[in-house]
Motif scaffolding. Structure first.
Motif, mmCIF file in Angstrom:
data_model
loop_
_atom_site.group_PDB
_atom_site.id
_atom_site.type_symbol
_atom_site.label_atom_id
_atom_site.label_comp_id
_atom_site.label_asym_id
_atom_site.label_seq_id
_atom_site.Cartn_x
_atom_site.Cartn_y
_atom_site.Cartn_z
ATOM 1 N N MET A 90 0.842 -1.204 0.000
ATOM 2 C CA MET A 90 0.000 0.000 0.000
ATOM 3 C C MET A 90 0.872 1.247 0.000
ATOM 4 O O MET A 90 1.914 1.274 0.621
ATOM 5 C CB MET A 90 -0.884 -0.001 1.254
ATOM 6 C CG MET A 90 -2.079 0.899 1.129
ATOM 7 S SD MET A 90 -3.039 0.913 2.670
ATOM 8 C CE MET A 90 -2.319 2.315 3.495
ATOM 9 N N LYS A 91 0.421 2.257 -0.711
ATOM 10 C CA LYS A 91 1.213 3.486 -0.766
ATOM 11 C C LYS A 91 1.222 4.178 0.605
ATOM 12 O O LYS A 91 0.248 4.122 1.351
ATOM 13 C CB LYS A 91 0.673 4.424 -1.843
ATOM 14 C CG LYS A 91 -0.717 4.992 -1.555
ATOM 15 C CD LYS A 91 -1.201 5.834 -2.721
ATOM 16 C CE LYS A 91 -2.602 6.399 -2.469
ATOM 17 N NZ LYS A 91 -3.674 5.397 -2.403
ATOM 18 N N THR A 92 2.332 4.850 0.905
ATOM 19 C CA THR A 92 2.393 5.639 2.136
ATOM 20 C C THR A 92 1.935 7.054 1.824
ATOM 21 O O THR A 92 1.857 7.469 0.661
ATOM 22 C CB THR A 92 3.827 5.712 2.695
ATOM 23 O OG1 THR A 92 4.616 6.516 1.814
ATOM 24 C CG2 THR A 92 4.461 4.334 2.816
ATOM 25 N N GLU A 93 1.673 7.824 2.904
ATOM 26 C CA GLU A 93 1.286 9.219 2.688
ATOM 27 C C GLU A 93 2.400 10.018 2.020
ATOM 28 O O GLU A 93 2.142 10.944 1.256
ATOM 29 C CB GLU A 93 0.881 9.849 4.028
ATOM 30 C CG GLU A 93 1.999 9.902 5.058
ATOM 31 C CD GLU A 93 1.501 9.729 6.496
ATOM 32 O OE1 GLU A 93 1.135 8.593 6.858
ATOM 33 O OE2 GLU A 93 1.502 10.705 7.241
ATOM 34 N N PHE A 149 2.293 9.426 -1.639
ATOM 35 C CA PHE A 149 1.174 10.152 -2.249
ATOM 36 C C PHE A 149 1.518 11.630 -2.447
ATOM 37 O O PHE A 149 1.225 12.214 -3.491
ATOM 38 C CB PHE A 149 -0.100 10.025 -1.403
ATOM 39 C CG PHE A 149 -1.276 10.694 -2.043
ATOM 40 C CD1 PHE A 149 -1.937 10.099 -3.106
ATOM 41 C CD2 PHE A 149 -1.691 11.948 -1.622
ATOM 42 C CE1 PHE A 149 -2.997 10.722 -3.728
ATOM 43 C CE2 PHE A 149 -2.752 12.593 -2.238
ATOM 44 C CZ PHE A 149 -3.411 11.978 -3.290
ATOM 45 N N PHE A 180 -0.620 6.408 6.977
ATOM 46 C CA PHE A 180 -0.846 5.297 6.032
ATOM 47 C C PHE A 180 0.489 4.672 5.673
ATOM 48 O O PHE A 180 1.496 5.355 5.627
ATOM 49 C CB PHE A 180 -1.523 5.809 4.757
ATOM 50 C CG PHE A 180 -2.897 6.357 4.982
ATOM 51 C CD1 PHE A 180 -3.965 5.514 5.256
ATOM 52 C CD2 PHE A 180 -3.108 7.729 4.956
ATOM 53 C CE1 PHE A 180 -5.236 6.038 5.469
ATOM 54 C CE2 PHE A 180 -4.374 8.251 5.162
ATOM 55 C CZ PHE A 180 -5.441 7.412 5.427
#
Lengths: 316, 316
Positions: free
Chosen positions: B1-4, B7, B316
């Motif tokens: 999953m992408k991290t903040e 992003f 995230f």
């Protein structure tokens, strides 16, 4: 129970705040320029419903509402911050990319640069805080407090469309949405801030007071009267009710939407009779006159004159 | 999953954003001054728990975290906006008055003026967005990107206290809280932003790069290395672990809290060996050195050298 407006007055008085109370704060920038700054919070299930909109429309609207505040001061938007609290479920989709894309498409129109913000996890609801900064000629920002008895009252565009859009979304299933319903719904979901109009009114020295129609005409006009310590009389027959409402609502209901609906993001401004010679009245609707009856707003509706209470949107 | 962080990089690249990525955005103000602006979102049950704090502490902290961002650029905070989304249950109490009182008490210390914000209803969670604007000498804001190989790495104060406070709150019943537990808990709930320190480091030309310790030393040092395209080696024995942790945690756990805990809101900065003659090292701890191994942060812990991954707080 106290209203949000009473609470803001309490905070202003308690802490001696001078800059609070207009669409934007006005702060000194340099010798010829003031800075404008504004923040607007949008919370899921209060200010928007995810199943009524698209991520792109929501990004657009988050910026539009703050640009509208800058427009209401006659200013020029320059930079912005976007703060987003995202539930994990949405984080794992392309929602946020699409929200920023919609935001950025509108930002590009006005050459507004995204300079910062914050990104946080949220337990359940999507939360967006939209912050915009702008410039305005020093000492020239159009405040809510400049209306004088005898000034004429004008609004731009047509009113009630956005509120009609909410009613239509509440009563429709999205899949069966009629083509004719789309115009009011578009007014709600993708409002166009009147930045050029605000600039024009400032540059030509037309507006003595101004506010954007975010809460609803009855409430926003009341804010102007309160800040200017004046009253107002407006004529129901002069209010430019959105013609797209005709198919769905009777004339009384359409008028109520125009008076109290909010979210049209048109501009309400006042102007002395002399200054209005500078503009074509075709662009704006002249809906009434400022009076010296401080805090009293009267509506003439056919033969009757009634007190118009601020009945637009309130959080509390 | 992408991290903040991934992003934010994506948004920066997609839209060509130049000003995003430091503690504050730096914008031109006038001939001699740049403006700083920052926003920090705090959401109930993510960033704070209502039963762990008081309304006054929460108001204080909301402002403190943004003042800390201004401090990390060497700036002087000037104005602020506060945006609050409030559940109806809290609205009907004195909670918000007390939150604003706590906010204002800290604002008065730094002569920060509240100029605006927004107030909205929230369905269930309290939401606070804290926006602060400040000034800094033109072109002098201390960025994350100025660290050079050979620069020394310093931190102010003592680390790990706030993270220790979270652990203590998780394990304690508030009513039975020991007097000794209060110091770490106070570090968490009522952080003091290092504004004077940041100013001092800028005025004396000491800091080549700076960041505030909000996510945790391992993550924040990594941000500096990434922005500066350098590496770092730090020594565990030099890290100023908060002595108030001694009673509650073993030395390994206390070190882990200091490395990865976050929320201490101390300053991390780098400085060339020449420039550090200007200050007394008693005020700061020299914890290591910047290297030319881009993106690699190494920790010497007793005899071992280990790669230190960014393990601080992530949404995230």
């Amino acid at each position: 129970m106290k209203t949000e407006f009473e609470f803001i007055q309490y905070i202003k008085k308690s802490f001696g705040l001078r800059a609070v109370g207009d669409d934007c704060a006005v702060l000194p920038k340099d010798d010829s320029t003031d800075m404008l700054v504004t923040a607007d919070l949008l919370i899921e299930d209060i200010d928007f419903q995810l199943d009524w909109t698209t991520p792109e429309f929501l990004g657009h609207k988050a910026l539009a509402v703050s640009l509208s505040d800058v427009a209401a001061m006659g200013g020029n938007p320059v930079w912005a911050m976007l703060t987003v609290g995202v539930p994990t479920g949405l984080w794992n989709t392309d929602f946020l990319k699409r929200l920023y894309a919609g935001w950025h498409e509108l930002a590009a129109v006005f050459h507004v640069e995204l300079v910062g913000g914050d990104l946080s996890r949220s337990p359940d609801k999507l939360v967006i805080d939209s912050i915009v900064g702008g410039n305005v000629e020093k000492g020239k920002a159009v405040l809510r407090s400049g209306a004088k008895p005898g000034d004429r009252i004008y609004v731009s565009g047509r009113l009630g469309g956005a509120a009609g859009g909410i009613q239509l979304l509440r009563s429709s299933k999205q899949m069966s949405m009629q083509a004719e319903e789309r115009k009011p719904i578009a007014r709600l979901l993708r409002p166009l801030p009147r930045v050029e109009l605000g600039r024009y009114l400032l540059k030509n020295g037309i507006a003595s007071a101004m506010i954007d129609l975010s809460d609803g005409l009855s409430t926003d006009l009341y804010h102007v009267c309160e800040a200017s310590q004046v009253g107002a009389e407006i004529d129901a027959s002069l209010i430019p009710v959105d013609t797209d409402l005709n198919e769905f609502f009777g004339s009384d209901q359409a008028l109520a939407l125009a008076l109290n609906g909010g979210e049209d993001f048109e501009l309400l401004f006042t102007a002395s009779p002399e200054s209005t010679s500078a503009f074509s009245s075709k662009e704006f609707s002249h809906i009434g006159t400022i009076t010296d009856k401080s805090g009293v707003v009267e509506l003439t509706d056919r033969d009757r004159v009634v007190a118009l209470r601020p009945s637009g949107y309130r959080h509390f």
